[in-house]
Design a protein around this motif. Structure first.
Motif, PDB file in Angstrom:
ATOM      1  N   PHE A 212      29.713  32.297  44.496  1.00 15.29           N
ATOM      2  CA  PHE A 212      30.329  32.019  43.190  1.00 15.29           C
ATOM      3  C   PHE A 212      31.455  33.020  42.919  1.00 15.29           C
ATOM      4  O   PHE A 212      32.566  32.654  42.525  1.00 15.29           O
ATOM      5  N   LEU A 213      31.180  34.301  43.193  1.00 13.36           N
ATOM      6  CA  LEU A 213      32.192  35.329  42.930  1.00 13.36           C
ATOM      7  C   LEU A 213      33.415  35.118  43.816  1.00 13.36           C
ATOM      8  O   LEU A 213      34.555  35.293  43.391  1.00 13.36           O
ATOM      9  N   GLU A 214      33.154  34.701  45.061  1.00 16.76           N
ATOM     10  CA  GLU A 214      34.245  34.441  46.001  1.00 16.76           C
ATOM     11  C   GLU A 214      35.119  33.282  45.488  1.00 16.76           C
ATOM     12  O   GLU A 214      36.339  33.355  45.517  1.00 16.76           O
ATOM     13  N   ARG A 215      34.464  32.220  45.010  1.00 20.63           N
ATOM     14  CA  ARG A 215      35.197  31.065  44.475  1.00 20.63           C
ATOM     15  C   ARG A 215      36.018  31.469  43.254  1.00 20.63           C
ATOM     16  O   ARG A 215      37.157  31.051  43.079  1.00 20.63           O
ATOM     17  N   LEU A 216      35.406  32.299  42.397  1.00 21.09           N
ATOM     18  CA  LEU A 216      36.114  32.753  41.186  1.00 21.09           C
ATOM     19  C   LEU A 216      37.336  33.582  41.546  1.00 21.09           C
ATOM     20  O   LEU A 216      38.403  33.443  40.952  1.00 21.09           O
ATOM     21  N   LYS A 217      37.151  34.425  42.546  1.00 21.94           N
ATOM     22  CA  LYS A 217      38.229  35.318  42.963  1.00 21.94           C
ATOM     23  C   LYS A 217      39.451  34.523  43.407  1.00 21.94           C
ATOM     24  O   LYS A 217      40.589  34.869  43.101  1.00 21.94           O
ATOM     25  N   ASN A 218      39.208  33.432  44.114  1.00 24.64           N
ATOM     26  CA  ASN A 218      40.320  32.637  44.647  1.00 24.64           C
ATOM     27  C   ASN A 218      40.771  31.525  43.710  1.00 24.64           C
ATOM     28  O   ASN A 218      41.712  30.800  44.022  1.00 24.64           O
ATOM     29  N   ALA A 219      40.090  31.373  42.584  1.00 25.41           N
ATOM     30  CA  ALA A 219      40.386  30.238  41.701  1.00 25.41           C
ATOM     31  C   ALA A 219      41.696  30.431  40.938  1.00 25.41           C
ATOM     32  O   ALA A 219      42.008  31.531  40.469  1.00 25.41           O
TER      33      ALA A 219
ATOM     34  N   HIS B 222      32.421  31.307  23.167  1.00 22.10           N
ATOM     35  CA  HIS B 222      33.752  30.720  22.912  1.00 22.10           C
ATOM     36  C   HIS B 222      34.843  31.763  23.188  1.00 22.10           C
ATOM     37  O   HIS B 222      35.876  31.446  23.772  1.00 22.10           O
ATOM     38  N   LEU B 223      34.585  32.998  22.743  1.00 24.52           N
ATOM     39  CA  LEU B 223      35.622  34.034  22.869  1.00 24.52           C
ATOM     40  C   LEU B 223      35.862  34.399  24.335  1.00 24.52           C
ATOM     41  O   LEU B 223      37.009  34.593  24.753  1.00 24.52           O
ATOM     42  N   ALA B 224      34.777  34.438  25.122  1.00 21.74           N
ATOM     43  CA  ALA B 224      34.940  34.757  26.556  1.00 21.74           C
ATOM     44  C   ALA B 224      35.777  33.671  27.231  1.00 21.74           C
ATOM     45  O   ALA B 224      36.656  33.957  28.050  1.00 21.74           O
ATOM     46  N   ILE B 225      35.516  32.409  26.882  1.00 23.89           N
ATOM     47  CA  ILE B 225      36.288  31.304  27.479  1.00 23.89           C
ATOM     48  C   ILE B 225      37.769  31.449  27.116  1.00 23.89           C
ATOM     49  O   ILE B 225      38.651  31.313  27.972  1.00 23.89           O
ATOM     50  N   ALA B 226      38.039  31.756  25.854  1.00 26.80           N
ATOM     51  CA  ALA B 226      39.442  31.903  25.433  1.00 26.80           C
ATOM     52  C   ALA B 226      40.114  33.035  26.212  1.00 26.80           C
ATOM     53  O   ALA B 226      41.258  32.906  26.656  1.00 26.80           O
ATOM     54  N   GLU B 227      39.369  34.116  26.442  1.00 33.44           N
ATOM     55  CA  GLU B 227      39.974  35.266  27.129  1.00 33.44           C
ATOM     56  C   GLU B 227      40.230  35.000  28.617  1.00 33.44           C
ATOM     57  O   GLU B 227      41.064  35.660  29.240  1.00 33.44           O
ATOM     58  N   MET B 228      39.522  34.021  29.169  1.00 34.58           N
ATOM     59  CA  MET B 228      39.731  33.686  30.586  1.00 34.58           C
ATOM     60  C   MET B 228      41.187  33.304  30.844  1.00 34.58           C
ATOM     61  O   MET B 228      41.682  33.400  31.958  1.00 34.58           O
ATOM     62  N   GLU B 229      41.893  32.860  29.796  1.00 36.15           N
ATOM     63  CA  GLU B 229      43.295  32.443  29.976  1.00 36.15           C
ATOM     64  C   GLU B 229      44.165  33.606  30.451  1.00 36.15           C
ATOM     65  O   GLU B 229      45.234  33.387  30.994  1.00 36.15           O
ATOM     66  N   ASN B 230      43.692  34.840  30.237  1.00 33.67           N
ATOM     67  CA  ASN B 230      44.463  35.999  30.710  1.00 33.67           C
ATOM     68  C   ASN B 230      44.307  36.221  32.206  1.00 33.67           C
ATOM     69  O   ASN B 230      45.017  37.033  32.781  1.00 33.67           O
ATOM     70  N   TYR B 231      43.361  35.548  32.822  1.00 33.65           N
ATOM     71  CA  TYR B 231      43.043  35.876  34.221  1.00 33.65           C
ATOM     72  C   TYR B 231      43.231  34.727  35.203  1.00 33.65           C
ATOM     73  O   TYR B 231      43.188  34.934  36.406  1.00 33.65           O
ATOM     74  N   PHE B 232      43.385  33.499  34.695  1.00 31.03           N
ATOM     75  CA  PHE B 232      43.602  32.350  35.591  1.00 31.03           C
ATOM     76  C   PHE B 232      44.894  31.652  35.195  1.00 31.03           C
ATOM     77  O   PHE B 232      45.280  31.669  34.021  1.00 31.03           O
ATOM     78  N   GLU B 233      45.509  31.030  36.192  1.00 27.23           N
ATOM     79  CA  GLU B 233      46.775  30.325  35.933  1.00 27.23           C
ATOM     80  C   GLU B 233      46.590  29.170  34.955  1.00 27.23           C
ATOM     81  O   GLU B 233      47.443  28.892  34.134  1.00 27.23           O
ATOM     82  N   ASP B 234      45.466  28.484  35.098  1.00 29.25           N
ATOM     83  CA  ASP B 234      45.261  27.285  34.291  1.00 29.25           C
ATOM     84  C   ASP B 234      43.794  27.218  33.830  1.00 29.25           C
ATOM     85  O   ASP B 234      42.889  27.194  34.666  1.00 29.25           O
TER      86      ASP B 234
ATOM     87  N   ALA C 113      29.446  38.029  30.570  1.00 28.46           N
ATOM     88  CA  ALA C 113      29.148  38.721  31.840  1.00 28.46           C
ATOM     89  C   ALA C 113      30.036  38.158  32.953  1.00 28.46           C
ATOM     90  O   ALA C 113      30.525  38.909  33.809  1.00 28.46           O
ATOM     91  N   VAL C 114      30.263  36.851  32.937  1.00 26.32           N
ATOM     92  CA  VAL C 114      31.162  36.243  33.936  1.00 26.32           C
ATOM     93  C   VAL C 114      32.581  36.795  33.728  1.00 26.32           C
ATOM     94  O   VAL C 114      33.269  37.152  34.679  1.00 26.32           O
ATOM     95  N   LEU C 115      32.987  36.905  32.467  1.00 27.56           N
ATOM     96  CA  LEU C 115      34.327  37.430  32.162  1.00 27.56           C
ATOM     97  C   LEU C 115      34.488  38.849  32.719  1.00 27.56           C
ATOM     98  O   LEU C 115      35.535  39.190  33.286  1.00 27.56           O
ATOM     99  N   GLU C 116      33.468  39.660  32.582  1.00 23.37           N
ATOM    100  CA  GLU C 116      33.540  41.030  33.121  1.00 23.37           C
ATOM    101  C   GLU C 116      33.757  41.004  34.630  1.00 23.37           C
ATOM    102  O   GLU C 116      34.545  41.782  35.172  1.00 23.37           O
TER     103      GLU C 116
END
Ligand code: OAD
Length: 251
Positions: A7-14, A82-94, A237-240
């Motif tokens: 999972f972490l590997e997939r996230l890293k390359n996502a 909800h807030l963690a999901i919103a913050e994910m926008e800082n780390y993924f292209e889409d 925790a996923v966001l971290e």
């Protein structure tokens, strides 16, 4: 919190990530879910409240029920999930949020690309001429309000049982799911179709599908990774992890 290496590997390359959410993500904001022991459908009958015929039969009752739910939503605040999901926008292209919820909490948390499959309780429209109204524009003193232009009944802009989903919203959501690299399925029993096809669309496009739920669902055996726990604890925790992975990547 320990997560599976794959999972972490997939996230890293996502690059493209989808969050498909249901009532469970808002449970920690104090908004009741539909199914389960404390769910709304234990106390109320959907056939009396959440379909067009019921509205025509008894518009005031249906309107009152939505007023009751709208009040809960108005008083609620987005939670850590909800807030963690919103913050994910800082780390993924889409980042896309595909939600079955009508509570507007993803938007209030700051997510910017949201597909609302079942509408939004904060909007209303006239059943005859389709004019849209915000709540501020409505006079709700005498039961269900009437359209100022044609006198038609005003209904909430939500999808009721037996009604089609907004077609362009659903097809754009399916496309986003299909092209995603990782698709999170958060807090949904995944039994209401066609919304519940979203994880299958993601899977058929090669996405890595991760379920976050407090208990197993009908979907659990079909996903790549099932994480058991509260969305408001798992998603931060996923966001971290994402922060660590994406910082390492940019070094
Ligand atoms: P449900 O009430 O069917 O499912 C909520 C899910 O959230 C369940 O699987 C719970 O185990 C899970 N859950 C509860 N609390 C959680 C938490 N803190 N963290 C993670 N998971 C949690 O709600 P939906 O799947 O959203 O449609 O229901 C789908 C549709 O059915 C709704 O959009 C609505 C409803 O009837 C319409 O009104 C058309």
């Amino acid at each position: 919190m320990e997560f599976k290496e794959e999972f972490l590997e997939r996230l890293k390359n996502a690059r493209s990530v989808v969050f498909f959410t249901g009532a469970g993500i808002s449970a920690e904001s104090g908004i009741p879910t539909f199914r389960g022991n404390e769910g709304l459908w234990k106390k109320f009958r959907p056939e009396e409240l959440a379909n067009f015929d019921a509205f025509i039969r008894n518009p005031d009752l249906v309107w009152e029920w939505y007023q009751y739910r709208r009040k809960i939503v108005e008083e609620a605040k987005p939670n850590k999930g909800h807030l963690a999901i919103a913050e994910m926008e800082n780390y993924f292209e889409d980042v896309s949020v595909i939600t079955q919820n009508v509570d507007n909490l993803h938007s209030r948390a700051g997510s910017t690309k949201i597909f609302e499959l079942h509408g939004n309780i904060e909007r209303n429209y006239c059943i005859d001429c389709k004019t849209f109204y915000t709540h501020e524009e409505l006079n709700e003193a005498g039961g269900v309000p009437k359209c100022k232009l044609c006198g038609g009944l005003i209904r909430p802009d939500v999808v009721w049982f037996g009604e089609p989903l907004p077609q362009n919203v659903f097809s754009s959501a399916e496309r986003a799911a299909r092209k995603s690299d990782v698709c999170f399925v958060v807090g949904t029993s995944a039994v209401v179709y066609p919304a519940a096809y979203i994880p299958d669309s993601a899977k058929s496009g090669g996405s890595y599908v991760v379920e976050v739920n407090i208990e197993p669902t009908d979907l659990s055996y079909r996903v790549d990774y099932s994480i058991t726990g509260k969305a408001g604890e798992i998603l931060p925790a996923v966001l971290e992890e994402v922060k660590k992975l994406k910082t390492k990547e940019s070094k």
